[in-house]
Design a protein around this motif. Structure first.
Motif, PDB file in Angstrom:
ATOM      1  N   GLU A  10       0.829  -1.207   0.000  1.00  0.00           N
ATOM      2  CA  GLU A  10       0.000   0.000   0.000  1.00  0.00           C
ATOM      3  C   GLU A  10       0.864   1.257   0.000  1.00  0.00           C
ATOM      4  O   GLU A  10       0.552   2.238  -0.684  1.00  0.00           O
ATOM      5  N   TRP A  13       2.080   1.767  -3.476  1.00  0.00           N
ATOM      6  CA  TRP A  13       0.972   2.243  -4.321  1.00  0.00           C
ATOM      7  C   TRP A  13       0.746   3.741  -4.108  1.00  0.00           C
ATOM      8  O   TRP A  13       0.595   4.499  -5.071  1.00  0.00           O
ATOM      9  N   LYS A  78      -5.687   5.156 -10.214  1.00  0.00           N
ATOM     10  CA  LYS A  78      -5.521   4.254  -9.075  1.00  0.00           C
ATOM     11  C   LYS A  78      -5.378   2.812  -9.539  1.00  0.00           C
ATOM     12  O   LYS A  78      -4.566   2.056  -9.000  1.00  0.00           O
ATOM     13  N   LEU A  82      -1.884   0.493  -9.273  1.00  0.00           N
ATOM     14  CA  LEU A  82      -2.016  -0.762  -8.532  1.00  0.00           C
ATOM     15  C   LEU A  82      -1.584  -1.936  -9.398  1.00  0.00           C
ATOM     16  O   LEU A  82      -0.864  -2.843  -8.941  1.00  0.00           O
ATOM     17  N   SER A 105      -2.397  -8.088  -4.461  1.00  0.00           N
ATOM     18  CA  SER A 105      -2.884  -7.014  -5.332  1.00  0.00           C
ATOM     19  C   SER A 105      -4.406  -6.941  -5.282  1.00  0.00           C
ATOM     20  O   SER A 105      -4.988  -5.854  -5.253  1.00  0.00           O
TER      21      SER A 105
END
Length: 204
Positions: A10, A13, A78, A82, A105
């Motif tokens: 995270e 990301w 986003k 990702l 993921s």
């Protein structure tokens, strides 16, 4: 309790999202790490995924173009970043089992507000595994293998080694093809870590 390594993914990301919005990668990474304290191995994983996905962005976008229905630059940001985290693990992180790369993921999509697109994440990453069964092995392999490469030598070199077109063109004008290939490969290879002891402050 989150899955092992999910917090690190995270952080990576969020770094990609910040960089896409104009932030510097190192500052974005430090900011995210300060917000989410984690063990040293998770900090290392977050750093590798963030910097690695940034370095290899062009190759990762090439796979998004090849596997997805929508080209990379048209993907919701986003989702695009990702997928870069997942693709980078599959193509470059030989110590991470492919199943773990896919499952984390998908979990990250659900955690990060992309639950309705979790099936897209799962399907695209598994499509890469079907197309590249060699990713299940232990040997590092050419990450561009399986992509339709441009006929133009400079654009092909740029895609394979995630370089801007102008740099690839300059390399081919400056060096013979084999030397340009080696130079391009080293451009995005993580350098070794060297440490120097300040003998006035501490001994070995």
């Amino acid at each position: 309790t989150s899955a092992p390594g999910l917090d690190a993914r995270e952080v990576a990301w969020q770094v990609l999202l910040a960089v896409a919005a104009g932030a510097y990668a190192d500052a974005a990474l430090e900011r995210q790490l300060s917000r989410m304290p984690m063990a040293p191995q998770d900090r290392a994983l977050a750093t590798e995924l963030a910097y690695g996905a940034i370095r290899m962005r062009r190759v990762l976008d090439g796979w998004l173009d090849a596997l997805g229905r929508i080209r990379a630059e048209k993907q919701p940001p986003k989702l695009r970043w990702l997928l870069h985290i997942g693709l980078y693990q599959l193509l470059f992180c030989r110590r991470i089992p492919p199943a773990a790369a896919v499952s984390t993921s998908v979990s990250l999509a659900q955690r990060g507000g992309l639950g309705r697109l979790a099936a897209v994440v799962n399907g695209l990453l598994r499509a890469l595994l079907r197309q590249r069964p060699d990713l299940e092995g232990d040997q590092p392999l050419e990450p561009w293998r399986g992509l339709a490469l441009p006929e133009d030598p400079a654009r092909s070199l740029a895609l394979r080694h995630s370089l801007p077109d102008w740099l690839a063109q300059e390399l081919l004008q400056w060096l013979p093809p084999e030397a340009a290939e080696r130079f391009a490969r080293h451009c995005n290879t993580a350098p070794p870590l060297d440490l120097r002891v300040q003998s006035g402050r501490i001994d070995r």
